[in-house]
Scaffold this active site. Structure first.
Site, PDB file in Angstrom:
ATOM      1  N   ASP A 171       9.945   4.640   4.462  1.00 15.52           N
ATOM      2  CA  ASP A 171       9.199   3.779   3.542  1.00 15.52           C
ATOM      3  C   ASP A 171       8.983   2.399   4.163  1.00 15.52           C
ATOM      4  O   ASP A 171       7.870   1.869   4.155  1.00 15.52           O
ATOM      5  CB  ASP A 171       9.963   3.659   2.220  1.00 15.52           C
ATOM      6  CG  ASP A 171       9.297   2.707   1.242  1.00 15.52           C
ATOM      7  OD1 ASP A 171       8.289   3.095   0.642  1.00 15.52           O
ATOM      8  OD2 ASP A 171       9.790   1.573   1.102  1.00 15.52           O
ATOM      9  N   LYS A 177       5.304   0.418   5.483  1.00 20.40           N
ATOM     10  CA  LYS A 177       4.945  -0.942   5.089  1.00 20.40           C
ATOM     11  C   LYS A 177       4.822  -1.852   6.309  1.00 20.40           C
ATOM     12  O   LYS A 177       3.902  -2.674   6.394  1.00 20.40           O
ATOM     13  CB  LYS A 177       5.988  -1.478   4.112  1.00 20.40           C
ATOM     14  CG  LYS A 177       6.040  -0.717   2.796  1.00 20.40           C
ATOM     15  CD  LYS A 177       7.251  -1.112   1.955  1.00 20.40           C
ATOM     16  CE  LYS A 177       7.309  -0.321   0.667  1.00 20.40           C
ATOM     17  NZ  LYS A 177       8.537  -0.599  -0.116  1.00 20.40           N
TER      18      LYS A 177
END
Length: 439
Positions: free
Chosen positions: A203, A207
């Site tokens: 994750d 980003k």
């Protein structure tokens, strides 16, 4: 007053339901601040019968996100389903091909297809906004894409996953194991039933790849990130870090070097007195270093229905305030065709040094052997400490903690492998980078 901006929302989970509620409750204020009404006219979700605590009676339902994107009478398509491919990708492409503006919170989609989608948006004269995709309610996308225009960014780094930060914070403050803290995070809804995507660093990597493109003008390259999660962090590491004056955080770091761009996600020791060390729980923090402004640190909620919905609504409001024919800010900071190929930086010294923890049998000469292997690989030691669980049994296994000066990771790995071959090492050694404040 301008005509209403008509919104279609695909996905009515926590974020989608929060977005609907906020728009409905604050309709009058949004009309004043945006110069036109914002009205939700179409939605789609997997379960029409679920009680979401919002009024959807006057809103048209569609059977799928693709159908909504292709046929609904809307100006803006809002994608809140998630996933790099499948319905999310297909529906966003369908909306852009119609010339609809798109708002998404989907970092996986952008990390995989962001450049293509940005090019399609530019071709069709549409906006592709994604503030909510990185760091929840923190306006880091707008800062990089618009506010820091004219600055040359040298480094972007931060805490970008609330699940990992919650676990590491709880381990430190309550002295609990990783597994115990993960179970608590799942109970509270901070971690998924399958938490691998968060705790293994994926994750954060998605980003970081998006921020890297906005900061340095390269094509998104999520596959070129050195990736290490927090699953191997033990309470012993947490305690040793505290004794040395550090806290452990999962950081995403991207920086420009003489040979290219370096991207990495891994557990990091940061000085306990640093600002980023004080960021606890599910809070996120992103720092941007640039030549004109210096360092900008933004801290705020990184997840949750209201925080993410707030960022989505900010993107919708920007679209409502824009006017036809006005100059569009490129989705990725510069036109997609102008994005440079990603060039991975060559390996170089890590200036902060490394923390190494290893458990060894209590043998004569172990200290000397370890120090010798470090010296053979040109690794300079800042400190070396030996510990045991008690002071009563002198034959029990010992914990040895090393802190190095700046060195190459390859050298560290080579020295550790040599130590493993000696036969006195018990279990796997722990190696964690140290980040110290820049002068």
């Amino acid at each position: 007053m301008a005509d209403a901006l008509k919104i279609g929302i695909a996905g009515l989970g926590t974020v989608g339901a929060s977005l609907v509620r906020i728009i409905q409750e604050r309709a009058e204020n949004l009309t004043v601040t945006c110069g036109r009404p914002i009205v939700i006219t179409a939605v789609t979700a997997r379960d029409r019968t679920r009680d979401r605590g919002i009024d959807l009676s006057a809103i048209k339902w569609f059977n799928s996100a693709e159908e909504l994107a292709a046929k609904a009478d809307i100006d803006v398509f809002v994608e809140l389903m998630g996933g790099a491919n499948g319905p999310a990708d297909a529906s966003v492409r369908a909306a852009l091909k119609r010339g609809l503006h798109v708002v998404t919170a989907n970092k996986a989609l952008l990390a995989s297809h962001g450049v293509e989608l940005a090019a399609l948006a530019e071709e069709k004269g549409a906006l592709l906004n994604f503030e909510a995709a990185v760091a929840g309610g923190i306006p880091v996308i707008k800062a990089l894409r618009e506010s820091l225009t004219g600055n040359t960014v040298s480094r972007v780094y931060g805490i970008m996953n609330g699940t990992c930060n919650y676990i590491l914070t709880k381990m430190e403050k309550e002295g609990l194991s990783f597994d115990a803290c993960l179970k608590e995070a799942q109970r509270l809804g901070y971690a998924e039933a399958d938490p691998a995507f968060d705790i293994e660093g994926n994750d954060t990597a998605h980003k970081l790849a998006i921020l890297t493109t906005l900061a340095f003008g390269n094509r998104i390259s999520a596959d070129d990130i050195y990736l290490e999660g927090i699953t191997n962090i033990s309470i012993e590491d947490i305690r040793a870090a505290a004794d040395l004056g550090y806290r452990i955080k999962l950081l995403g770091v991207a920086q420009r070097t003489e040979t290219g761009i370096e991207q990495r996600v891994h557990p990091t020791m940061v000085p306990v007195e640093s600002v980023i060390a004080q960021v606890d729980g599910v809070t996120n923090a992103v720092a941007i270093e640039s030549d004109i402004l210096g360092e900008l640190l933004m801290v705020g909620p990184g997840a949750g229905g209201n925080a993410t919905a707030s960022a989505v609504l900010g993107d919708i409001a920007d679209i409502a305030k824009s006017r036809p024919g006005a100059q569009r800010v490129p989705s990725l900071g510069r036109p997609a065709i102008k994005l440079e190929p990603y060039k991975r930086a060559q390996m170089r010294k890590h200036e902060g040094g490394y923390f190494i923890r290893m458990t060894v049998e209590d043998r004569a000469g172990v200290f000397a052997h370890i120090a010798g292997h470090m010296a053979e690989n040109n690794i300079s030691l800042e400190s070396i400490v030996q510990r045991s669980a008690t002071h009563l049994d002198t034959t029990e296994p010992k914990t040895i903690i090393l802190v190095t000066h700046a060195t190459m990771e390859a050298s560290i790995r080579k020295a550790v492998e040599a130590i493993k071959g000696e036969g006195y090492l018990l279990g796997e050694p722990q190696v964690i980078r140290i980040e110290r404040p820049r002068p």
